[in-house]
Every structure is written in C-alpha cells, then in structure tokens.
Write a protein that holds these residues in place. Structure first.
Motif, PDB file in Angstrom:
ATOM      1  N   VAL A 226      10.654 -10.767  39.845  1.00 51.47           N
ATOM      2  CA  VAL A 226      11.238  -9.631  40.566  1.00 51.47           C
ATOM      3  C   VAL A 226      10.287  -9.144  41.652  1.00 51.47           C
ATOM      4  O   VAL A 226      10.695  -8.891  42.791  1.00 51.47           O
ATOM      5  CB  VAL A 226      11.579  -8.482  39.589  1.00 51.47           C
ATOM      6  N   ALA A 227       9.000  -9.024  41.319  1.00 49.43           N
ATOM      7  CA  ALA A 227       8.001  -8.579  42.288  1.00 49.43           C
ATOM      8  C   ALA A 227       7.862  -9.587  43.428  1.00 49.43           C
ATOM      9  O   ALA A 227       7.750  -9.206  44.602  1.00 49.43           O
ATOM     10  CB  ALA A 227       6.658  -8.363  41.596  1.00 49.43           C
ATOM     11  N   VAL A 228       7.892 -10.877  43.090  1.00 50.01           N
ATOM     12  CA  VAL A 228       7.797 -11.939  44.103  1.00 50.01           C
ATOM     13  C   VAL A 228       9.021 -11.902  45.014  1.00 50.01           C
ATOM     14  O   VAL A 228       8.912 -12.029  46.237  1.00 50.01           O
ATOM     15  CB  VAL A 228       7.661 -13.328  43.441  1.00 50.01           C
ATOM     16  N   PHE A 229      10.198 -11.703  44.425  1.00 48.55           N
ATOM     17  CA  PHE A 229      11.458 -11.635  45.180  1.00 48.55           C
ATOM     18  C   PHE A 229      11.421 -10.487  46.180  1.00 48.55           C
ATOM     19  O   PHE A 229      11.815 -10.645  47.347  1.00 48.55           O
ATOM     20  CB  PHE A 229      12.638 -11.468  44.223  1.00 48.55           C
ATOM     21  N   LEU A 230      10.936  -9.319  45.744  1.00 49.96           N
ATOM     22  CA  LEU A 230      10.845  -8.165  46.636  1.00 49.96           C
ATOM     23  C   LEU A 230       9.828  -8.409  47.751  1.00 49.96           C
ATOM     24  O   LEU A 230      10.015  -7.957  48.888  1.00 49.96           O
ATOM     25  CB  LEU A 230      10.471  -6.908  45.841  1.00 49.96           C
ATOM     26  N   SER A 231       8.761  -9.147  47.425  1.00 50.74           N
ATOM     27  CA  SER A 231       7.737  -9.471  48.433  1.00 50.74           C
ATOM     28  C   SER A 231       8.304 -10.391  49.503  1.00 50.74           C
ATOM     29  O   SER A 231       8.105 -10.165  50.707  1.00 50.74           O
ATOM     30  CB  SER A 231       6.529 -10.137  47.764  1.00 50.74           C
ATOM     31  N   ILE A 232       9.012 -11.427  49.080  1.00 52.48           N
ATOM     32  CA  ILE A 232       9.643 -12.343  50.035  1.00 52.48           C
ATOM     33  C   ILE A 232      10.722 -11.603  50.824  1.00 52.48           C
ATOM     34  O   ILE A 232      10.892 -11.824  52.033  1.00 52.48           O
ATOM     35  CB  ILE A 232      10.241 -13.561  49.311  1.00 52.48           C
ATOM     36  N   GLY A 233      11.424 -10.700  50.142  1.00 55.12           N
ATOM     37  CA  GLY A 233      12.512  -9.945  50.767  1.00 55.12           C
ATOM     38  C   GLY A 233      12.045  -9.093  51.940  1.00 55.12           C
ATOM     39  O   GLY A 233      12.698  -9.076  52.994  1.00 55.12           O
ATOM     40  N   TRP A 234      10.907  -8.406  51.767  1.00 51.51           N
ATOM     41  CA  TRP A 234      10.476  -7.531  52.876  1.00 51.51           C
ATOM     42  C   TRP A 234       9.963  -8.359  54.051  1.00 51.51           C
ATOM     43  O   TRP A 234      10.150  -7.965  55.201  1.00 51.51           O
ATOM     44  CB  TRP A 234       9.463  -6.492  52.404  1.00 51.51           C
ATOM     45  N   TYR A 235       9.375  -9.516  53.780  1.00 52.20           N
ATOM     46  CA  TYR A 235       8.976 -10.419  54.870  1.00 52.20           C
ATOM     47  C   TYR A 235      10.215 -10.879  55.641  1.00 52.20           C
ATOM     48  O   TYR A 235      10.226 -10.904  56.883  1.00 52.20           O
ATOM     49  CB  TYR A 235       8.243 -11.643  54.322  1.00 52.20           C
ATOM     50  N   ALA A 236      11.266 -11.260  54.908  1.00 52.84           N
ATOM     51  CA  ALA A 236      12.502 -11.757  55.528  1.00 52.84           C
ATOM     52  C   ALA A 236      13.146 -10.685  56.410  1.00 52.84           C
ATOM     53  O   ALA A 236      13.596 -10.972  57.530  1.00 52.84           O
ATOM     54  CB  ALA A 236      13.478 -12.209  54.444  1.00 52.84           C
ATOM     55  N   LEU A 237      13.173  -9.451  55.925  1.00 52.44           N
ATOM     56  CA  LEU A 237      13.766  -8.354  56.704  1.00 52.44           C
ATOM     57  C   LEU A 237      12.931  -8.043  57.941  1.00 52.44           C
ATOM     58  O   LEU A 237      13.468  -7.702  59.003  1.00 52.44           O
ATOM     59  CB  LEU A 237      13.897  -7.103  55.838  1.00 52.44           C
ATOM     60  N   ASP A 238      11.616  -8.169  57.816  1.00 51.13           N
ATOM     61  CA  ASP A 238      10.733  -7.930  58.958  1.00 51.13           C
ATOM     62  C   ASP A 238      10.976  -8.961  60.059  1.00 51.13           C
ATOM     63  O   ASP A 238      10.958  -8.634  61.254  1.00 51.13           O
ATOM     64  CB  ASP A 238       9.272  -7.994  58.486  1.00 51.13           C
ATOM     65  N   ILE A 239      11.200 -10.204  59.661  1.00 49.03           N
ATOM     66  CA  ILE A 239      11.503 -11.269  60.625  1.00 49.03           C
ATOM     67  C   ILE A 239      12.873 -11.031  61.265  1.00 49.03           C
ATOM     68  O   ILE A 239      13.047 -11.181  62.477  1.00 49.03           O
ATOM     69  CB  ILE A 239      11.449 -12.643  59.929  1.00 49.03           C
ATOM     70  N   LEU A 240      13.847 -10.644  60.433  1.00 48.27           N
ATOM     71  CA  LEU A 240      15.192 -10.354  60.928  1.00 48.27           C
ATOM     72  C   LEU A 240      15.167  -9.221  61.951  1.00 48.27           C
ATOM     73  O   LEU A 240      15.919  -9.229  62.935  1.00 48.27           O
ATOM     74  CB  LEU A 240      16.106  -9.983  59.748  1.00 48.27           C
ATOM     75  N   LYS A 241      14.284  -8.274  61.734  1.00 51.57           N
ATOM     76  CA  LYS A 241      14.127  -7.135  62.649  1.00 51.57           C
ATOM     77  C   LYS A 241      13.733  -7.610  64.052  1.00 51.57           C
ATOM     78  O   LYS A 241      14.315  -7.160  65.049  1.00 51.57           O
ATOM     79  CB  LYS A 241      13.064  -6.195  62.075  1.00 51.57           C
ATOM     80  N   VAL A 242      12.777  -8.535  64.144  1.00 51.27           N
ATOM     81  CA  VAL A 242      12.355  -9.073  65.440  1.00 51.27           C
ATOM     82  C   VAL A 242      13.498  -9.866  66.087  1.00 51.27           C
ATOM     83  O   VAL A 242      13.719  -9.785  67.299  1.00 51.27           O
ATOM     84  CB  VAL A 242      11.110  -9.973  65.288  1.00 51.27           C
ATOM     85  N   TRP A 243      14.244 -10.600  65.262  1.00 52.28           N
ATOM     86  CA  TRP A 243      15.386 -11.376  65.766  1.00 52.28           C
ATOM     87  C   TRP A 243      16.441 -10.451  66.379  1.00 52.28           C
ATOM     88  O   TRP A 243      17.040 -10.765  67.417  1.00 52.28           O
ATOM     89  CB  TRP A 243      15.976 -12.209  64.629  1.00 52.28           C
ATOM     90  N   LEU A 244      16.654  -9.297  65.762  1.00 51.04           N
ATOM     91  CA  LEU A 244      17.605  -8.311  66.290  1.00 51.04           C
ATOM     92  C   LEU A 244      17.166  -7.789  67.659  1.00 51.04           C
ATOM     93  O   LEU A 244      18.010  -7.488  68.515  1.00 51.04           O
ATOM     94  CB  LEU A 244      17.752  -7.139  65.316  1.00 51.04           C
ATOM     95  N   LEU A 245      15.865  -7.698  67.858  1.00 48.55           N
ATOM     96  CA  LEU A 245      15.356  -7.231  69.150  1.00 48.55           C
ATOM     97  C   LEU A 245      15.678  -8.226  70.256  1.00 48.55           C
ATOM     98  O   LEU A 245      15.926  -7.836  71.406  1.00 48.55           O
ATOM     99  CB  LEU A 245      13.849  -6.983  69.061  1.00 48.55           C
ATOM    100  N   PHE A 246      15.680  -9.514  69.936  1.00 49.50           N
ATOM    101  CA  PHE A 246      16.112 -10.529  70.904  1.00 49.50           C
ATOM    102  C   PHE A 246      17.599 -10.358  71.208  1.00 49.50           C
ATOM    103  O   PHE A 246      18.021 -10.457  72.366  1.00 49.50           O
ATOM    104  CB  PHE A 246      15.856 -11.934  70.363  1.00 49.50           C
ATOM    105  N   LEU A 247      18.388 -10.105  70.158  1.00 53.81           N
ATOM    106  CA  LEU A 247      19.827  -9.910  70.358  1.00 53.81           C
ATOM    107  C   LEU A 247      20.097  -8.681  71.223  1.00 53.81           C
ATOM    108  O   LEU A 247      21.088  -8.646  71.967  1.00 53.81           O
ATOM    109  CB  LEU A 247      20.537  -9.756  69.004  1.00 53.81           C
ATOM    110  N   SER A 248      19.225  -7.663  71.113  1.00 55.80           N
ATOM    111  CA  SER A 248      19.409  -6.455  71.931  1.00 55.80           C
ATOM    112  C   SER A 248      19.295  -6.779  73.420  1.00 55.80           C
ATOM    113  O   SER A 248      19.836  -6.063  74.270  1.00 55.80           O
ATOM    114  CB  SER A 248      18.380  -5.388  71.549  1.00 55.80           C
ATOM    115  N   LEU A 249      18.579  -7.862  73.732  1.00 51.22           N
ATOM    116  CA  LEU A 249      18.422  -8.295  75.128  1.00 51.22           C
ATOM    117  C   LEU A 249      19.417  -9.392  75.503  1.00 51.22           C
ATOM    118  O   LEU A 249      19.288 -10.014  76.565  1.00 51.22           O
ATOM    119  CB  LEU A 249      16.993  -8.810  75.353  1.00 51.22           C
ATOM    120  N   SER A 250      20.387  -9.638  74.602  1.00 53.69           N
ATOM    121  CA  SER A 250      21.402 -10.684  74.787  1.00 53.69           C
ATOM    122  C   SER A 250      20.752 -12.054  74.963  1.00 53.69           C
ATOM    123  O   SER A 250      21.196 -12.886  75.760  1.00 53.69           O
ATOM    124  CB  SER A 250      22.296 -10.365  75.995  1.00 53.69           C
TER     125      SER A 250
END
Length: 331
Positions: A226-250
């Motif tokens: 569970v702890a490992v899953f949450l650790s991987i999860g926050w990394y994944a969301l952090d990466i997704l956040k940067v990807w969204l910033l690219f989408l904001s610029l189309s």
C-alpha cells in the motif's frame, strides 16, 4: 528593520538572474507569446493535481503511522506535508531539511515519541528514493544509447543519491554507529546553539526509532505494498501534471518523454546548491525537452508554468501551513 542576507537568498538571486539570461537567449517575446496562449483550465487542473499529490503524501504518512499504532489527524499531516515542501523549497537542492521538521512537529502536535516520527519519514524517504533510483536507471540507460550532453552529470547525481541512500540504510542497520554520530552531532549543536545536551533523552529517541523500524520491517508484504502504491501514485500524478501543462499550450507530447524529462530534472536537483534546484533544474529541463525536439520557447514556457504550479503555490501554502502549526503549538 534589519535585513539579513543569507547564503540561500544570495544563491536564489543568482539563480533568478541565470534563468533570466537563459530566457533572453531563447527569446523573451516568443516565450511570452507562448505563455499568453495557455488555456487556464489545464493550469487549474495541474494545480488541483498538485494539491492531490500533497494529500496522497499525507495519506501515505498516515498509513505508516497507523501501522505503528497511532491514529493521526489527516489535517495535521497535510499541514506538515505542505510545511515540509515550503522548507524544501527554500533550502539548497530539491529535497532539503523538510523531512526532519515534519517529524519534529508531528511529535509535538500528536504527542508521538520523536524516535517513531523520525522513523516514519525515513521510511518515506527510502521508499521514494528507491522507486526514483529504479526508474532513473532506465532513463540513464536510454541516454547512454541515444547520447545526452549532460549525461556525466546525471550519472554522478545518480551515484551520489545511491550512495546517500546506501549510507542511510547502513546507519539504520548499524545502531552503534548511529548513536556515535548522533551524540557527537548533538554535542556540537548544543555547544554552539545554547541548547541543553540530554544524552539520555537522545538515546531513548534512538531506541524508539529502532524499535519502530523493526516493527515496520516485520509487517506483511500487503501492508508494505500500500505504501509503495501510494509512492508510485504521487510520482505518476506529478508527471501527469507536467503533461497537462503541455496540453495547456495545445502542444501534443508523449507522456513517456515528459516522464523521462521529469526524472532527469529531479535527478539534476540532487547536486544543486541553489534553493529547490533553481537554475540548474530549469536549465536541464529545458535542454532535455529540446533533446526530444520540443521547441525551446515551449520548453521554457512549460518550465515556467511548472515552477508556478510546483514551486510558488506550494511555497505559499507551505508558509501559511507553518504559521498555522506554530499557532496550534502556542495554544
């Protein structure tokens, strides 16, 4: 009013100047034009993801403390996580002393022995670093094949982080050595900071730390997962956040490319002497995106947006959280 100019402040100013020079070199007008075309909806989504990441870190911390037999307020944990991010953002490298402060204030707020609270943040750090080293090893392997201008720097940062983690694990295993280091460091700090040296209290905290580490070590694999899953999860969301910033610029870019650059940027911040890796990490981020044939103006715009979402907003929230925590303790 007396203004104290600290080393961090000077490095911060130098970093800002360096970033401005880099932006001028790329083209301020082109970057500005790219930024004003950004869709605010995606930026808002990125900010929401940043908040969710902080909440996930608080949930993971609560889960680890629950394993040790303590039911902790999620509100206090979230405030402490935000405060830790604030401290990390104003100290050299991208991960500073926030963890130690989190552990200390958790002990104060929730009346938990310091040895136990410090063991929880050590477990968090080992989990995060282990996962990070695993994924960045593949990234370095990729650039060994493809080639990258700053490959030697990245390898050095990876080796440094690996050795630091290995030393930490060795200290966890070697209790006598840890006692020796902690007592000597405590004597030095107490001597020059006018604190009372209490060796019995220090040894008690170390015993509590080791007892909690042994307890965590003997837990079931499903609880650790569970702890490992949450650790991987926050990394994944952090990466997704940067990807969204690219989408904001189309701008359409591969999520794999974003993940690769994200990991490289974090790794570059390990050896940085500037607050939150300012200057160093930003340069590496822009150059790394350029290596994936992304326009320099777009790369610079995304880097600036990421600084706003991942640095400025957490720093503001973290400072407010620190004030709330101090007010709570005063009560």
């Amino acid at each position: 009013m007396r203004i104290r100019i600290t080393k961090s402040s000077i490095l911060f100013i130098i970093s800002i100047a360096f970033i401005l020079l880099l932006l001028i070199y790329i083209g301020i007008y082109e970057i500005f034009q790219t930024l004003i075309s950004a869709d605010p909806m995606y930026i808002i989504l990125a900010v929401i993801l940043q908040i969710i990441v902080s909440l996930m870190l608080a949930m993971r911390w609560r889960y680890i403390t629950k394993i040790l037999g303590y039911k902790v307020s999620i509100k206090n944990l979230l405030l402490l996580v935000l405060m830790g991010q604030f401290i990390n953002n104003i100290t050299p490298s991208m991960k500073g002393g926030g963890e130690a402060f989190r552990a200390y204030y958790l002990s104060k707020l929730e009346k938990i022995p310091k040895g136990l609270t410090f063991s929880t943040v050590v477990v968090e750090r080992v989990l995060d670093t282990g996962i990070f080293l695993f994924f960045t090893l593949f990234v370095i392997g990729y650039f060994v094949i493809k080639g990258f201008k700053y490959l030697e720097y990245l390898i050095l940062a990876w080796v440094f982080l690996f050795l630091l983690t290995a030393i930490t694990i060795y200290l966890i295993i070697n209790k006598k050595l840890l006692i020796k280091i902690v007592t000597k460091a405590s004597r030095f700090i107490c001597k020059y900071c006018s604190y009372n040296y209490d060796e019995e209290k220090i040894l008690k905290s170390i015993d509590e730390f080791y007892n909690s580490m042994k307890f965590l070590k003997n837990r079931k694999a499903s609880e650790v997962f569970v702890a490992v899953f949450l650790s991987i999860g926050w990394y994944a969301l952090d990466i997704l956040k940067v990807w969204l910033l690219f989408l904001s610029l189309s701008y359409i870019v591969s999520i794999v490319s974003v993940a690769t650059v994200y990991l490289i940027t974090l790794l570059s911040g390990v050896l940085s002497i500037t607050p939150s890796g300012f200057g160093t990490a930003d340069t590496i981020m822009i150059l790394s995106f350029s290596a994936f044939r992304i326009s320099p103006s777009v790369a610079a715009a995304v880097t600036l947006l990421d600084r706003f979402v991942s640095y400025i907003i957490p720093t503001i929230f973290g400072y407010i959280s620190m004030l709330i925590i101090k007010k709570e303790l005063e009560k």
